[in-house]
Motif scaffolding. Structure first.
Motif, PDB file in Angstrom:
ATOM      1  N   LYS A 197      -5.004   3.584   0.989  1.00 47.33           N
ATOM      2  CA  LYS A 197      -4.521   4.318  -0.319  1.00 47.33           C
ATOM      3  C   LYS A 197      -3.437   5.498  -0.231  1.00 47.33           C
ATOM      4  O   LYS A 197      -2.747   6.001  -0.604  1.00 47.33           O
ATOM      5  CB  LYS A 197      -6.216   5.369  -0.827  1.00 47.33           C
ATOM      6  CG  LYS A 197      -5.764   5.634  -2.205  1.00 47.33           C
ATOM      7  CD  LYS A 197      -6.926   6.284  -2.635  1.00 47.33           C
ATOM      8  CE  LYS A 197      -6.568   6.664  -3.887  1.00 47.33           C
ATOM      9  NZ  LYS A 197      -8.110   7.751  -4.280  1.00 47.33           N
ATOM     10  N   SER A 198      -3.786   5.776   1.126  1.00 45.75           N
ATOM     11  CA  SER A 198      -2.798   7.279   1.305  1.00 45.75           C
ATOM     12  C   SER A 198      -1.259   6.482   1.642  1.00 45.75           C
ATOM     13  O   SER A 198      -0.813   7.115   1.295  1.00 45.75           O
ATOM     14  CB  SER A 198      -3.177   7.868   2.551  1.00 45.75           C
ATOM     15  OG  SER A 198      -2.371   7.079   3.990  1.00 45.75           O
ATOM     16  N   ALA A 199      -1.800   5.840   2.380  1.00 49.56           N
ATOM     17  CA  ALA A 199      -0.184   4.842   2.370  1.00 49.56           C
ATOM     18  C   ALA A 199       0.786   3.949   1.388  1.00 49.56           C
ATOM     19  O   ALA A 199       1.783   4.504   0.722  1.00 49.56           O
ATOM     20  CB  ALA A 199       0.017   3.710   3.452  1.00 49.56           C
ATOM     21  N   TYR A 200       0.247   3.871   0.567  1.00 55.58           N
ATOM     22  CA  TYR A 200       0.475   3.037  -0.679  1.00 55.58           C
ATOM     23  C   TYR A 200       0.439   4.569  -1.416  1.00 55.58           C
ATOM     24  O   TYR A 200       1.604   4.454  -3.158  1.00 55.58           O
ATOM     25  CB  TYR A 200      -1.214   2.905  -1.459  1.00 55.58           C
ATOM     26  CG  TYR A 200      -0.679   2.089  -3.501  1.00 55.58           C
ATOM     27  CD1 TYR A 200       0.208   1.058  -3.515  1.00 55.58           C
ATOM     28  CD2 TYR A 200      -1.549   3.236  -4.185  1.00 55.58           C
ATOM     29  CE1 TYR A 200       0.208   0.918  -4.635  1.00 55.58           C
ATOM     30  CE2 TYR A 200      -1.736   3.096  -5.758  1.00 55.58           C
ATOM     31  CZ  TYR A 200      -0.478   2.255  -5.943  1.00 55.58           C
ATOM     32  OH  TYR A 200      -0.692   1.586  -7.055  1.00 55.58           O
ATOM     33  N   LEU A 201      -0.639   5.731  -1.767  1.00 53.21           N
ATOM     34  CA  LEU A 201       0.433   7.146  -2.688  1.00 53.21           C
ATOM     35  C   LEU A 201       1.646   6.702  -1.836  1.00 53.21           C
ATOM     36  O   LEU A 201       2.614   7.827  -3.126  1.00 53.21           O
ATOM     37  CB  LEU A 201      -0.624   7.637  -2.389  1.00 53.21           C
ATOM     38  CG  LEU A 201      -2.157   8.085  -3.199  1.00 53.21           C
ATOM     39  CD1 LEU A 201      -3.866   8.798  -2.911  1.00 53.21           C
ATOM     40  CD2 LEU A 201      -1.748   7.558  -4.510  1.00 53.21           C
ATOM     41  N   HIS A 202       1.675   7.468  -1.057  1.00 50.23           N
ATOM     42  CA  HIS A 202       2.851   7.703  -0.791  1.00 50.23           C
ATOM     43  C   HIS A 202       4.479   6.779  -0.792  1.00 50.23           C
ATOM     44  O   HIS A 202       4.918   7.532  -1.473  1.00 50.23           O
ATOM     45  CB  HIS A 202       3.196   7.654   1.174  1.00 50.23           C
ATOM     46  CG  HIS A 202       3.135   8.710   1.256  1.00 50.23           C
ATOM     47  ND1 HIS A 202       4.030  10.164   1.871  1.00 50.23           N
ATOM     48  CD2 HIS A 202       2.009   9.589   2.145  1.00 50.23           C
ATOM     49  CE1 HIS A 202       3.469  10.852   2.892  1.00 50.23           C
ATOM     50  NE2 HIS A 202       2.170  10.793   2.631  1.00 50.23           N
TER      51      HIS A 202
END
Length: 305
Positions: free
Chosen positions: A153-158
């Motif tokens: 999710k953190s990578a996706y949000l970036h």
């Protein structure tokens, strides 16, 4: 311990997740290089800020990929949990970088707003359009995993916020080309930064809760105590700890007072009941119970160790 796990499926899914991350890293390296060159040539702060955000994407994706690899390592005598928290730590780092990048963008946008400069809008338009396409592909690759994994999710949000940023830069480029509104570059940079802070803070808060061993929001401890104490032979449930190790594991430990001095065989039967209750009703899949009879200790639900 209750609950079944399909290790083969998890391993296969983890490999696919890793490949998707590697492909996204490659795309973002290309985007970043193109936007840095384009931002310098055109003089666009919005394009340079988008490049900076893309560079933070590359770092975040590398962190996520390393964490994804580490999470698969086996436990050992020195690391009894293995590296299961690696992905949570990666999410925390990536959320932090989102906020740091946003603050830097705000500072630069304010400086440029006070001294707006003419910008080569054609280059801004084409590079932002390419960035939208590339980030869009990466977003689609990671979307499914982002729903169930904090690291992904953190990578996706970036990537998702960078796609939005590129859309904003494209709109700004069009306004600058046809209406000479060069101040739009700074305004869009501010909007991008504010959005980064908004999404970054939520993820930072979630990952911090896990790292600090806070009780998951979905776990009602008082309700759990009531349900367990309904089981025959159980007198009291106290000294409870509940924490989330990673996305897949929620741990529960407690002291249980019994009405009678039962045998180990009888305890195993009751323990199976407790595990089934916690798993099916509260989604807790790792249980550790300390049985007691007539012990004079503190009987509060929560006890400071």
């Amino acid at each position: 311990m209750s609950g079944s796990h399909s290790h083969n499926h998890t391993h296969h899914h983890g490999e696919l997740r890793g490949r998707n991350l590697l492909f996204s890293i490659f795309l973002n390296i290309l985007i970043t290089a193109a936007q840095v060159i384009g931002g310098v040539v055109s003089g666009s702060l919005a394009l340079l800020s988008d490049a900076l955000h893309n560079f933070s994407d590359v770092i975040s994706l590398v962190v996520s990929y390393v964490a994804n690899r580490l999470a698969k390592k086996e436990a050992s005598l020195q690391k009894t949990f293995g590296y299961k928290r690696a992905e949570i730590l990666a999410a925390f780092i990536n959320a932090s970088t989102l906020i740091i990048v946003a603050v830097l963008l705000i500072i630069e946008a304010i400086k440029r707003f006070q001294n707006p400069e003419a910008i080569e809008s054609n280059l801004v338009i084409w590079l932002s359009f390419i960035a939208i396409l590339a980030n869009g592909v990466s977003v689609l690759l990671l979307k499914k995993d982002a729903e169930a994994n904090m690291n992904m999710k953190s990578a996706y949000l970036h990537l998702f916020t960078d796609m939005l940023a590129s859309i904003a830069v494209l709109i700004g480029g069009l306004l600058m080309k046809y209406y000479q509104l060069f101040w739009v570059d700074s305004v869009l940079t501010l909007a991008i930064a504010i959005y980064l802070i908004w999404v970054g803070f939520d993820l930072l808060k979630s990952s911090t809760k896990v790292l600090m061993l806070f009780t998951p929001d979905s776990i009602p401890i008082k309700d759990i105590v009531i349900e367990i104490q309904k089981i025959n032979s159980i007198k009291n449930v106290h000294h409870i700890h509940v924490w989330q190790l990673n996305e897949d594991e929620v741990h529960f430990e407690a002291h249980i007072d019994f009405q009678d001095d039962i045998t180990l065989t009888q305890f195993d039967v009751i323990l199976n009941q407790v595990e089934a209750l916690l798993y099916h009703k509260f989604k807790i899949n790792h249980v550790n119970i300390q049985p007691e009879f007539g012990k004079s200790d503190v009987k509060d639900i929560i006890v400071q160790d």
